[in-house]
Motif scaffolding. Sequence first.
Motif, mmCIF file in Angstrom:
data_model
loop_
_atom_site.group_PDB
_atom_site.id
_atom_site.type_symbol
_atom_site.label_atom_id
_atom_site.label_comp_id
_atom_site.label_asym_id
_atom_site.label_seq_id
_atom_site.Cartn_x
_atom_site.Cartn_y
_atom_site.Cartn_z
ATOM 1 N N VAL A 203 42.480 44.374 51.694
ATOM 2 C CA VAL A 203 41.071 44.771 51.535
ATOM 3 C C VAL A 203 40.946 45.858 50.473
ATOM 4 O O VAL A 203 40.020 45.840 49.640
ATOM 5 N N LEU A 204 41.877 46.809 50.476
ATOM 6 C CA LEU A 204 41.846 47.896 49.495
ATOM 7 C C LEU A 204 41.984 47.348 48.073
ATOM 8 O O LEU A 204 41.224 47.722 47.164
ATOM 9 N N ILE A 205 42.949 46.445 47.867
ATOM 10 C CA ILE A 205 43.164 45.867 46.527
ATOM 11 C C ILE A 205 41.934 45.094 46.075
ATOM 12 O O ILE A 205 41.440 45.261 44.951
ATOM 13 N N VAL A 206 41.418 44.239 46.979
ATOM 14 C CA VAL A 206 40.251 43.424 46.620
ATOM 15 C C VAL A 206 39.050 44.309 46.322
ATOM 16 O O VAL A 206 38.297 44.063 45.374
ATOM 17 N N THR A 207 38.874 45.361 47.094
ATOM 18 C CA THR A 207 37.717 46.237 46.915
ATOM 19 C C THR A 207 37.771 46.963 45.578
ATOM 20 O O THR A 207 36.801 46.977 44.815
ATOM 21 N N VAL A 208 38.926 47.569 45.289
ATOM 22 C CA VAL A 208 39.054 48.350 44.046
ATOM 23 C C VAL A 208 38.886 47.453 42.824
ATOM 24 O O VAL A 208 38.098 47.749 41.916
ATOM 25 N N PHE A 209 39.597 46.340 42.799
ATOM 26 C CA PHE A 209 39.520 45.480 41.627
ATOM 27 C C PHE A 209 38.210 44.696 41.594
ATOM 28 O O PHE A 209 37.702 44.366 40.514
ATOM 29 N N GLY A 210 37.661 44.410 42.780
ATOM 30 C CA GLY A 210 36.344 43.770 42.816
ATOM 31 C C GLY A 210 35.280 44.660 42.202
ATOM 32 O O GLY A 210 34.437 44.200 41.431
ATOM 33 N N TRP A 211 35.311 45.956 42.527
ATOM 34 C CA TRP A 211 34.366 46.899 41.928
ATOM 35 C C TRP A 211 34.546 46.974 40.408
ATOM 36 O O TRP A 211 33.571 47.003 39.664
ATOM 37 N N ALA A 212 35.792 47.024 39.967
ATOM 38 C CA ALA A 212 36.052 47.114 38.528
ATOM 39 C C ALA A 212 35.507 45.883 37.788
ATOM 40 O O ALA A 212 34.878 45.991 36.726
ATOM 41 N N LEU A 213 35.739 44.701 38.366
ATOM 42 C CA LEU A 213 35.260 43.478 37.718
ATOM 43 C C LEU A 213 33.747 43.348 37.805
ATOM 44 O O LEU A 213 33.107 42.824 36.878
ATOM 45 N N GLN A 214 33.145 43.823 38.891
ATOM 46 C CA GLN A 214 31.692 43.814 38.982
ATOM 47 C C GLN A 214 31.073 44.786 37.984
ATOM 48 O O GLN A 214 29.981 44.538 37.460
ATOM 49 N N TRP A 215 31.756 45.893 37.724
ATOM 50 C CA TRP A 215 31.301 46.820 36.677
ATOM 51 C C TRP A 215 31.298 46.115 35.320
ATOM 52 O O TRP A 215 30.369 46.266 34.529
ATOM 53 N N LEU A 216 32.360 45.314 35.059
ATOM 54 C CA LEU A 216 32.404 44.531 33.828
ATOM 55 C C LEU A 216 31.252 43.531 33.790
ATOM 56 O O LEU A 216 30.598 43.363 32.755
ATOM 57 N N GLU A 217 30.989 42.889 34.919
ATOM 58 C CA GLU A 217 29.894 41.913 34.985
ATOM 59 C C GLU A 217 28.553 42.586 34.692
ATOM 60 O O GLU A 217 27.730 42.046 33.937
ATOM 61 N N ARG A 218 28.336 43.750 35.273
ATOM 62 C CA ARG A 218 27.076 44.463 35.022
ATOM 63 C C ARG A 218 26.965 44.874 33.557
ATOM 64 O O ARG A 218 25.883 44.845 32.969
ATOM 65 N N GLY A 219 28.087 45.245 32.971
ATOM 66 C CA GLY A 219 28.071 45.639 31.565
ATOM 67 C C GLY A 219 27.725 44.490 30.634
ATOM 68 O O GLY A 219 27.169 44.702 29.556
#
Length: 518
Positions: A203-219
């Motif tokens: 869950v920790l890995i998915v959460t951290v990298f999920g947030w990072a990739l969602q930040w890319l998506e928003r950008g």
Amino acid sequence: MEFDWGYFVSLFSMADFWKACVTVICLSALAWLLGMVLGFFLATAKLSTLAWLRVPASLYIWFFRSIPLLVLVVFVYNLPQLFPASGALLSQPFYSGLLALVVTEAAYMAEIHRGGLISVLKGQREAGRALGIGPIGLQRLIVIPQAFRISLPTLINEYITVVKLTSLVSVISLTELLTVGQRLYAQNFLVMETLAAVGAYYVLIVTVFGWALQWLERGLDLNRRTPAALGDVEVARLRSTLPAAALRPAQVPTRGAAPALQLRGLHKRYGNHEVLKGIDLSVASGEVISIIGPSGSGKTSLIRTINGLESIDRGEIVLFGESYINAGEHPNSGRVRQGIRRIGMVFQNFNLFPHRTLVDNITLAPRYHGEPAGLSESRALALLDKVGLLAHARKYPQQLSGGQQQRVAIARAMAMVPDVMLFDEPTSALDPELVGEVLKVIRDLANEGMTLIIVTHEMEFALSISDRVIFMEHGTVAFDGSPTALRSDPAAQRVRRFVGLEEQAPVELSQPALASGH
């Protein structure tokens, strides 16, 4: 048996688990990235018109989407038994697991990419071709950036899937999270506490990298990009820096009496329907020609053949006295692409590139063709000033009205300094109140001596601006003459009815119909 919270918490300070986390992150990130790249090539091959590319790609995707990953992991790990030379690499669980994951994920990601690629509107590719951009440049500059934005949410979800799938590699003894957990609960039998900790790490890995990739998506989300219009002071400053040479006129050729454009016996059919039936047309330099006619008469097909967006079955197109397009000629041949650069095209639906600002839209093709960045940007700003949109230079197309977008499309075509401009019903997609601003820009081009060919339903405008009016019906040229001749020539009666200059003859009702009251 009670849950041992002390033991559960202690697992988050265990070095073996954190090392396993690094392994999972490396394995999942590499599998995702490599699978994404390989999947893109598979998607492109599957969409190819060439059977030798399309069929193998389709078979690959079908096969590896059908094989369970667990089976593939074990098979790859034991592959050195068949190919001993691969033992040095595949005997290592990390590389065996990586290969199995990449091979599998490429098949799934190919379908994700294919969805993105087919979602890019056909008009985007046509706009790039009309600017003389080659197939590779078209993909790199126009198609892939848009397709990637469309596919990114699903690709992010696929990364989360890959992270979880890494647990299957534990069957070949890769020291990842599940393997560490299995070794622990085999010793202390605290299965629930150990697996809960394993789940928490995932869950920790998915959460951290999920947030990072969602930040890319928003950008990359174009709806979040809403730069404001430039202020009056900045517009004045920009205008003062534009050199007079930035808006050089079209290079009117000095080739004697050769027409700008000649169409000789053009034939075009779609299946059994022949849309062009031997069109002959000559356009002089500086001439303004409007092509009118009922829907389905072949107007748009004709104008699209002129810049290679449609092939011709028979005939020839001559540009300034030189053969330009012949029947069966490939649209990406050097001669055709060189000719296309001399012909500007404005589409009915604008076809601006949504992922680029207005300035970038206008500079894209000149820079692709080797023009220095400074000169192309100066010309882009000057052209935006000419069409009344300099204040919006840093905006994106979706921030503009339809009329403004069409004016930018005209500026983009003019940036290539064309000798001939084609307009395919440039106002038909606009609200009535926006039509005038586009027609004014076209009229200004006509007054400057630009050679214009306009497919339009704006009859009053066509008659007021044109040197000649071409009336097409049933795939043939039914009338070719000046607006004056159209108004007076007895042979133009059908055309006058079409444009509304002559009333339709009243329909006489038969006596039986009158008697019946119908």
